[in-house]
Motif scaffolding. Structure first.
Motif, short mmCIF file in Angstrom:
data_model
loop_
_atom_site.label_atom_id
_atom_site.label_comp_id
_atom_site.label_asym_id
_atom_site.label_seq_id
_atom_site.Cartn_x
_atom_site.Cartn_y
_atom_site.Cartn_z
N GLY A 121 -5.10 57.82 -58.25
CA GLY A 121 -6.17 58.28 -59.37
C GLY A 121 -7.39 58.25 -58.74
O GLY A 121 -8.16 59.18 -59.02
N ALA A 122 -7.89 57.25 -58.26
CA ALA A 122 -9.27 57.00 -57.70
C ALA A 122 -9.54 58.21 -56.68
O ALA A 122 -10.54 58.71 -56.71
N GLN A 123 -8.44 58.33 -55.79
CA GLN A 123 -8.71 59.40 -54.70
C GLN A 123 -8.75 60.75 -55.44
O GLN A 123 -9.45 61.72 -55.22
N ASN A 124 -8.04 61.29 -56.40
CA ASN A 124 -7.95 62.33 -57.31
C ASN A 124 -9.35 62.48 -57.82
O ASN A 124 -9.82 63.81 -57.80
N ASN A 125 -9.97 61.59 -58.42
CA ASN A 125 -11.29 61.52 -59.09
C ASN A 125 -12.34 61.67 -58.05
O ASN A 125 -13.13 62.63 -58.35
N GLU A 126 -12.19 61.26 -56.97
CA GLU A 126 -13.13 61.66 -55.89
C GLU A 126 -13.14 62.97 -55.30
O GLU A 126 -14.15 63.52 -55.25
N VAL A 127 -11.94 63.47 -55.36
CA VAL A 127 -11.61 64.93 -54.66
C VAL A 127 -12.20 65.83 -55.44
O VAL A 127 -12.91 66.80 -55.27
N ASN A 128 -12.20 65.60 -57.09
CA ASN A 128 -12.43 66.57 -58.13
C ASN A 128 -13.91 66.57 -58.40
O ASN A 128 -14.65 67.30 -58.76
#
Length: 281
Positions: A121-128
């Motif tokens: 979830g944290a990774q997706n947030n950072e990607v977006n």
């Protein structure tokens, strides 16, 4: 072994095992009661042989009064049966003490899965939301992008570790489930055979043969318990080695220089004061 067992499946087999242990613990008293009734039946048979029906009644009363003096083959083997039951309980004590272990392993496995989800979830947030390409330019932007890529790599490594731990711990739980399932099946068979044997001992007529069979039945159950416990120990030792290798694999993971989380590039520039290194495009 198939798919990982659910918490409900594990609880079901553990509850059955607990009930069966309680049933085994009640067997010595049932053995005493069966042999008490056998003593009465023996006295009835002996008295009826010599004195007829009246003698049978008197013999039954005498047998009830002297049941503790029921010596010889029957008395000796009654104690042997009770010793075998206690020996079986002793062999199963480790399994009794470890009842909560399969649940703990499965829940810990699930915790690693949850952790992986949070990292994702944290990774997706950072990607977006963390991309600066097309918005900012300069040396600082390049440093930020490099740090961002490194941190993204580190998160991939962390998720991989979560997967490995989840798999290893779930396998330990499944190994334990397999052990308890086999024990439960054998104990269920034992309790049926033991109940049938005690019912026959009460009649006294077939008692000598049944007593021998009962001792054999308990001996086989003890041997099975020892075998299953050894297999469980061997399997858990292998998994312990696997988990040890996972721990080793966490050393110097990709993205973790010197086993530390990648440092941020934000200390290299002031994000609030654009400069030649940090400019909007």
């Amino acid at each position: 072994m198939g798919a990982t067992k659910s918490l409900d499946e594990i609880n079901t087999v553990l509850d059955r095992f607990s009930d069966q242990i309680a049933e085994i613990r009640s067997q010595p008293a049932k053995v005493d009661e069966a042999f008490r009734k056998a003593a009465i039946a023996a006295a009835e048979v002996e008295a009826a042989t010599f004195f007829g029906m009246t003698g049978a009644v008197a013999g039954a009363v005498y047998g009830a009064m002297t049941e503790d003096d029921f010596t010889g083959y029957m008395q000796d083997h009654k104690e042997e049966i009770k010793k075998k039951i206690q020996e079986l309980l002793d062999k199963l004590q480790g399994a009794v003490d470890s009842l909560k272990a399969p649940i703990a392993f499965l829940r810990t496995s699930e915790a690693w899965t949850t952790l992986k989800g949070k990292i994702g979830g944290a990774q997706n947030n950072e990607v977006n939301n963390g991309n600066v390409i097309g918005y900012w330019t300069g040396a600082a932007a390049l440093k930020y992008t490099a740090a961002r890529t490194l941190q993204d790599t580190a998160m991939d490594s962390a998720k991989s570790t979560c997967d490995k731990m989840t798999e290893a711990l779930a396998k330990v739980s499944d190994i334990a489930w397999d052990f308890y399932s086999k024990i439960v099946t054998d104990i269920a068979d034992l309790l049926i055979k033991l109940g049938t044997a005690l019912a026959k001992i009460v009649t006294f007529v077939a008692a000598p043969m049944v007593i021998s069979d009962t001792i054999d039945i308990l001996g086989k159950a003890i041997s099975s318990a020892v075998e299953y416990t050894k297999n469980l120990t061997d399997a858990l030792l292998l998994q312990r080695q696997s988990i040890g290798k996972i721990k080793e694999s966490t050393e110097s993971q990709k993205g973790f220089h010197n086993n530390r989380w990648p440092r941020s590039a934000s200390d290299d520039f002031n994000t609030k004061s654009p400069s030649s290194e940090w400019q909007a495009t």
